[in-house]
Motif scaffolding. Structure first.
Motif, PDB file in Angstrom:
ATOM      1  N   GLU A 235       0.821  -1.128   0.001  1.00 24.98           N
ATOM      2  CA  GLU A 235       0.085   0.027  -0.104  1.00 24.98           C
ATOM      3  C   GLU A 235       0.767   1.144  -0.045  1.00 24.98           C
ATOM      4  O   GLU A 235       0.189   2.338  -0.321  1.00 24.98           O
ATOM      5  N   THR A 236       2.189   1.168   0.226  1.00 27.53           N
ATOM      6  CA  THR A 236       3.072   2.485   0.193  1.00 27.53           C
ATOM      7  C   THR A 236       4.144   2.460  -0.633  1.00 27.53           C
ATOM      8  O   THR A 236       4.622   1.563  -1.012  1.00 27.53           O
ATOM      9  N   VAL A 237       4.606   3.676  -1.006  1.00 32.06           N
ATOM     10  CA  VAL A 237       5.693   3.827  -2.223  1.00 32.06           C
ATOM     11  C   VAL A 237       6.473   4.863  -1.571  1.00 32.06           C
ATOM     12  O   VAL A 237       5.851   6.021  -1.101  1.00 32.06           O
ATOM     13  N   SER A 238       7.549   4.964  -2.039  1.00 33.95           N
ATOM     14  CA  SER A 238       8.642   5.966  -1.576  1.00 33.95           C
ATOM     15  C   SER A 238       8.951   6.662  -3.095  1.00 33.95           C
ATOM     16  O   SER A 238       9.132   5.855  -4.090  1.00 33.95           O
ATOM     17  N   VAL A 239       9.034   8.011  -3.136  1.00 36.58           N
ATOM     18  CA  VAL A 239       9.292   8.724  -4.591  1.00 36.58           C
ATOM     19  C   VAL A 239      10.646   9.479  -3.977  1.00 36.58           C
ATOM     20  O   VAL A 239      10.623  10.307  -3.195  1.00 36.58           O
ATOM     21  N   TYR A 240      11.700   9.147  -4.913  1.00 43.63           N
ATOM     22  CA  TYR A 240      12.906   9.883  -4.567  1.00 43.63           C
ATOM     23  C   TYR A 240      13.104  10.873  -5.586  1.00 43.63           C
ATOM     24  O   TYR A 240      12.995  10.814  -6.621  1.00 43.63           O
ATOM     25  N   MET A 241      13.587  12.105  -5.405  1.00 44.40           N
ATOM     26  CA  MET A 241      13.895  13.148  -6.181  1.00 44.40           C
ATOM     27  C   MET A 241      15.134  14.021  -5.897  1.00 44.40           C
ATOM     28  O   MET A 241      15.706  14.028  -4.917  1.00 44.40           O
TER      29      MET A 241
END
Length: 447
Positions: A235-241
């Motif tokens: 259910e969760t996701v990490s987005v790296y920028m």
């Protein structure tokens, strides 16, 4: 500098900012009152009360602009949630001052002209151009206030609510024109006219700078884009920028941005997400749970997508730490700003993580590694929301007091779902944790 070596602030930033803001309000109320009486009274008490309440209404409206401008100095010290609450309080004051202005003015002129109230109102609208502008401005303010009522707001998308709120700026322009055109205090120009123009310019300039100039300048400078999208669980996701000159971005662990991912189907959506790792000058990371259309689609974002970020916002930072020890209390995905704070908070830290099951504990492995490296303690409390342990509810006063015996000597940072946050804050009050040591921030958005 390690977190344990960071000096604690000697002056509470929130108190300082609040005192400064209230002092500015008091000074402007005093100046408005003095200039009103300096312009002379009309001889009709109802009209004079109407004029004065109209001036106060205009003053409140300019301060509302400052409260929604998201100016960094105020936001970092007070927090967007508190500024939003102040905005709601002043909105009530604005509405009642404008109602009083309307009622007292119309009844006063009806008495002066020996007319009925309805006839006088019709005459004022048809014969005085500025009155019609004022009526339209008042109607727009009532509309904006109506859609902000909680039972209406919950049934409306943020984008629709935000669009309707833009009418408030039209009300500002119309209200200013009405006051300058018909206000007796400004009829002869001079100091009063100059002062009033400066007040309104300050309010409008705050919005332009805080909501337009600063976000555009920061995004042109940093040019954020996605470099990785990593599922953390089902259910969760990490987005790296990453971006340019991120080491110069004025962001702290615990803060959040309004993120716009510049794809053809998402560029117009702004969603608030906290950083889930302390900024390191090279990358920014957010972690979100699939709780709506916006967060559910994060998983489909592509590497290389450009990002427009408004912020950073929030006072949920180590800047407000007063004690040399801290307790972090997280519920569900509310762990994200606390995971970041775990890197920056000073002194010995205890993290209490409340989830339904350990499988729901997002980022737990890296949290344990980070806690081990800095000597922090981590307690994962599992079970349904109404689950109780041997000392009552898991985040109740007895349970928290036994889990953290020195809790009154710690700063406590709380982040989680509204129900969990409210229950924890009640427990802290019952335990006797001083109010100035309790820090919680809810993501309440303003126009």
């Amino acid at each position: 500098m390690r977190p344990t070596d960071r000096p604690l602030v000697s002056v509470r930033p929130r108190i300082l900012a609040t005192v400064v803001f209230l002092a500015v309000i008091a000074a402007n109320v005093a100046a408005t009152t003095v200039l009103f009486f300096a312009a002379g009274l009309s001889g009709n008490t109802l009209i004079d009360i109407g004029r004065l309440t109209g001036l106060y209404g205009g003053l409140v409206l300019t301060f509302q602009l400052i409260l929604v401008a998201r100016l960094p100095w105020l936001d970092r010290r007070i927090g967007m949630d508190r500024l939003t609450t102040w905005h709601r309080w002043t909105a009530i004051g604005l509405l009642w001052s404008l109602v009083a202005h309307f009622v007292f003015t119309v009844f006063g002129y009806a008495e002066l002209d020996d007319k009925g109230v309805v006839d006088e109102f019709v005459s004022m609208i048809t014969q005085l151009e500025g009155v019609l502008r004022a009526v339209v401005a008042f109607a727009l303010i009532v509309l904006v206030g109506g859609v902000s009522a909680r039972f209406v707001r919950r049934r409306m998308s943020y984008e629709t609510w935000h669009f309707i709120h833009l009418y408030a700026y039209a009300a500002v322009v119309l209200g200013f024109g009405h006051q300058v055109m018909l206000g007796k205090s400004f009829a002869s120009g001079g100091i009063a006219w100059t002062y009033w123009c400066l007040v309104w310019v300050a309010g409008l300039a705050s919005v332009i700078v805080g909501r337009l100039v600063l976000p555009l300048a920061r995004n042109l400078r940093h040019r954020l884009r996605i470099v990785a999208v990593v599922p953390e669980s089902a259910e969760t996701v990490s987005v790296y920028m990453t971006g340019r000159h991120l080491d110069r971005m004025p962001v702290k662990a615990g803060q959040f941005f309004l993120w716009r991912f510049l794809t053809k189907d998402r560029w117009w959506q702004a969603n608030p997400y906290s950083l889930s790792a302390a900024p390191d000058g090279r990358t920014l990371r957010l972690t979100a749970k699939a709780a709506g259309d916006g967060s559910s689609s994060l998983r489909s974002l592509k590497v290389g997508t450009w990002v427009f970020a408004e912020g950073p916002y929030g006072a949920f930072t180590a800047m407000h730490q007063r004690k040399t020890r801290a307790l972090l209390v997280a519920g569900g995905v509310g762990i994200t700003p606390l995971r970041a704070l775990l890197e920056e908070i000073a002194g010995h830290v205890i993290l209490v993580y409340r989830v339904r099951s350990e499988q729901d504990a997002v980022l737990l492995p890296e949290i344990k590694d980070l806690a081990r490296a800095r000597g922090a303690a981590v307690h994962v409390l599992t079970g349904p929301s109404d689950w109780s342990g041997p000392f009552g509810p898991l985040l109740g006063p007895d349970s928290l007091g036994r889990l953290v015996p020195d809790i009154r000597e710690r700063d406590v940072f709380v982040c989680g779902p509204p129900g969990m946050t409210s229950a924890t804050l009640r427990s802290l009050r019952e335990i006797g944790v001083p109010r100035q040591q309790v820090h919680a921030e809810r993501f309440s958005l303003t126009i």
